[in-house]
Design a protein around this motif. Structure first.
Motif, short mmCIF file in Angstrom:
data_model
loop_
_atom_site.label_atom_id
_atom_site.label_comp_id
_atom_site.label_asym_id
_atom_site.label_seq_id
_atom_site.Cartn_x
_atom_site.Cartn_y
_atom_site.Cartn_z
N ALA A 17 0.84 -1.21 0.00
CA ALA A 17 0.00 0.00 0.00
C ALA A 17 0.87 1.26 0.00
CB ALA A 17 -0.93 0.00 1.21
N ALA A 18 1.97 1.25 0.76
CA ALA A 18 2.87 2.40 0.79
C ALA A 18 3.55 2.60 -0.56
CB ALA A 18 3.92 2.22 1.89
N LEU A 19 3.91 1.51 -1.24
CA LEU A 19 4.51 1.62 -2.58
C LEU A 19 3.52 2.23 -3.57
CD1 LEU A 19 6.45 -1.76 -2.95
CD2 LEU A 19 7.43 0.52 -2.76
N ILE A 20 2.29 1.76 -3.55
CA ILE A 20 1.27 2.29 -4.46
C ILE A 20 1.03 3.77 -4.17
CG2 ILE A 20 -1.15 2.13 -5.20
CD1 ILE A 20 0.68 -0.18 -6.21
N ASP A 21 0.99 4.14 -2.90
CA ASP A 21 0.82 5.54 -2.52
C ASP A 21 1.96 6.40 -3.06
OD1 ASP A 21 -0.48 7.72 -1.05
OD2 ASP A 21 1.28 7.60 0.27
N ALA A 22 3.18 5.92 -2.93
CA ALA A 22 4.33 6.66 -3.45
C ALA A 22 4.23 6.79 -4.98
CB ALA A 22 5.63 5.97 -3.06
N LEU A 23 3.82 5.73 -5.65
CA LEU A 23 3.67 5.78 -7.11
C LEU A 23 2.58 6.76 -7.52
CD1 LEU A 23 4.01 2.02 -8.09
CD2 LEU A 23 5.64 3.88 -8.55
N GLU A 24 1.49 6.81 -6.76
CA GLU A 24 0.40 7.74 -7.07
C GLU A 24 0.87 9.19 -7.02
OE1 GLU A 24 -2.66 6.82 -4.23
OE2 GLU A 24 -3.42 5.16 -5.42
N ASN A 25 1.84 9.48 -6.18
CA ASN A 25 2.36 10.84 -6.03
C ASN A 25 3.56 11.15 -6.92
OD1 ASN A 25 0.54 11.91 -3.96
ND2 ASN A 25 1.41 10.27 -2.72
N ALA A 26 4.12 10.13 -7.55
CA ALA A 26 5.30 10.33 -8.40
C ALA A 26 4.91 11.08 -9.68
CB ALA A 26 5.92 8.98 -8.76
N GLN A 27 5.75 12.02 -10.06
CA GLN A 27 5.50 12.82 -11.27
C GLN A 27 6.59 12.65 -12.33
OE1 GLN A 27 2.61 14.64 -11.64
NE2 GLN A 27 2.10 13.60 -9.74
N GLN A 28 7.81 12.38 -11.92
CA GLN A 28 8.93 12.35 -12.86
C GLN A 28 9.73 11.06 -12.89
OE1 GLN A 28 9.72 14.78 -15.12
NE2 GLN A 28 7.80 15.70 -14.51
N THR A 29 10.22 10.63 -11.73
CA THR A 29 11.11 9.46 -11.71
C THR A 29 10.81 8.54 -10.53
OG1 THR A 29 12.79 10.58 -10.38
CG2 THR A 29 13.04 10.71 -12.78
N VAL A 30 11.09 7.27 -10.76
CA VAL A 30 11.01 6.26 -9.71
C VAL A 30 12.22 5.35 -9.88
CG1 VAL A 30 9.76 4.22 -8.90
CG2 VAL A 30 8.50 6.30 -9.46
N ILE A 31 12.93 5.12 -8.77
CA ILE A 31 13.98 4.12 -8.77
C ILE A 31 13.59 3.06 -7.76
CG2 ILE A 31 15.81 5.65 -9.57
CD1 ILE A 31 16.88 5.79 -6.71
N ILE A 32 13.85 1.81 -8.11
CA ILE A 32 13.47 0.69 -7.26
C ILE A 32 14.65 -0.26 -7.15
CG2 ILE A 32 11.97 -1.33 -7.02
CD1 ILE A 32 9.90 0.20 -8.77
N PHE A 33 14.97 -0.63 -5.92
CA PHE A 33 15.87 -1.74 -5.69
C PHE A 33 15.10 -2.81 -4.95
CE2 PHE A 33 18.22 -4.20 -2.62
CZ PHE A 33 18.94 -4.97 -3.50
N ASP A 34 15.19 -4.03 -5.42
CA ASP A 34 14.53 -5.15 -4.77
C ASP A 34 15.23 -6.43 -5.22
OD1 ASP A 34 11.74 -5.51 -3.23
OD2 ASP A 34 12.08 -7.26 -4.51
N PRO A 35 15.27 -7.44 -4.38
CA PRO A 35 15.88 -8.68 -4.84
C PRO A 35 15.20 -9.25 -6.08
CG PRO A 35 15.65 -8.73 -2.47
CD PRO A 35 14.93 -7.50 -2.95
N ASP A 36 13.84 -9.22 -6.12
CA ASP A 36 13.14 -9.82 -7.26
C ASP A 36 11.75 -9.24 -7.54
OD1 ASP A 36 11.63 -10.87 -5.18
OD2 ASP A 36 12.32 -12.92 -5.46
N LEU A 37 11.30 -8.26 -6.81
CA LEU A 37 9.98 -7.60 -6.93
C LEU A 37 8.82 -8.44 -6.41
CD1 LEU A 37 10.17 -5.91 -10.46
CD2 LEU A 37 10.61 -4.88 -8.23
N ARG A 38 9.07 -9.61 -5.89
CA ARG A 38 8.01 -10.53 -5.48
C ARG A 38 7.02 -9.92 -4.48
NH1 ARG A 38 8.46 -16.12 -6.00
NH2 ARG A 38 10.64 -15.73 -6.46
#
Length: 162
Positions: A17-38
């Motif tokens: 839910a926190a990730l989706i909230d951050a994406l909803e507010n993103a306007q220009q760039t998103v960087i993601i680090f994750d082992p596999d996105l699972r």
């Protein structure tokens, strides 16, 4: 200017839910680090909707950058996300972290260099969401940049041109 906020979470549901909230507010760039996105929920309809909105409105070549330890789960279990990455290949990219970065165990998402969502360790759901652009966010963004440069470009989402 926004007042810095921080909220902690203890479950994967709250993390997604926190990730989706951050994406909803993103306007220009998103960087993601994750082992596999699972555990991110990016393959969900809401995740795809927000990523598509971001990619369609941003004019930057580095709109979405994803750094993973492994792309296996993404390739096998994320048809929506793979399709989105292919459609927006002009502004998205996926890389695999080099061997030296495989010990890095703190997954995170940074939106517009100001909103951070992170889990404290890749094996646990506990973490925080923050809009304070100092401290942890700056450190993680710098670390991401270093590992990004040394990472291996992935063919996930790359159009074949056949």
């Amino acid at each position: 200017m926004d007042t810095p906020r921080e909220q902690t979470f203890d479950s994967y549901g709250e993390y997604r839910a926190a990730l989706i909230d951050a994406l909803e507010n993103a306007q220009q760039t998103v960087i993601i680090f994750d082992p596999d996105l699972r555990e991110t929920g990016l393959e969900s309809p809401q995740g795809i909707e927000q990523l598509e909105r971001l990619c369609s409105q941003s004019r930057r070549r580095d709109t979405l950058r994803i750094l993973l330890h492994s792309t296996t789960w993404l390739q096998k279990d994320c048809p929506r996300l793979t399709r989105l990455l292919s459609h927006y290949a002009h502004c998205t990219s996926v890389r695999t972290a080099d061997v030296g970065a495989r010990g890095w165990s703190q997954p995170f998402l940074i939106a517009d260099d100001r909103h951070l969502v992170t889990r404290f360790h890749q094996d646990l759901p506990r973490g925080k969401s923050s809009t304070d652009a100092s401290g942890t966010l700056a450190h993680l963004a710098t670390q991401f940049g270093t590992f990004w440069v040394n990472g291996e470009t992935s063919a996930v989402g790359t159009p074949l041109g056949i």
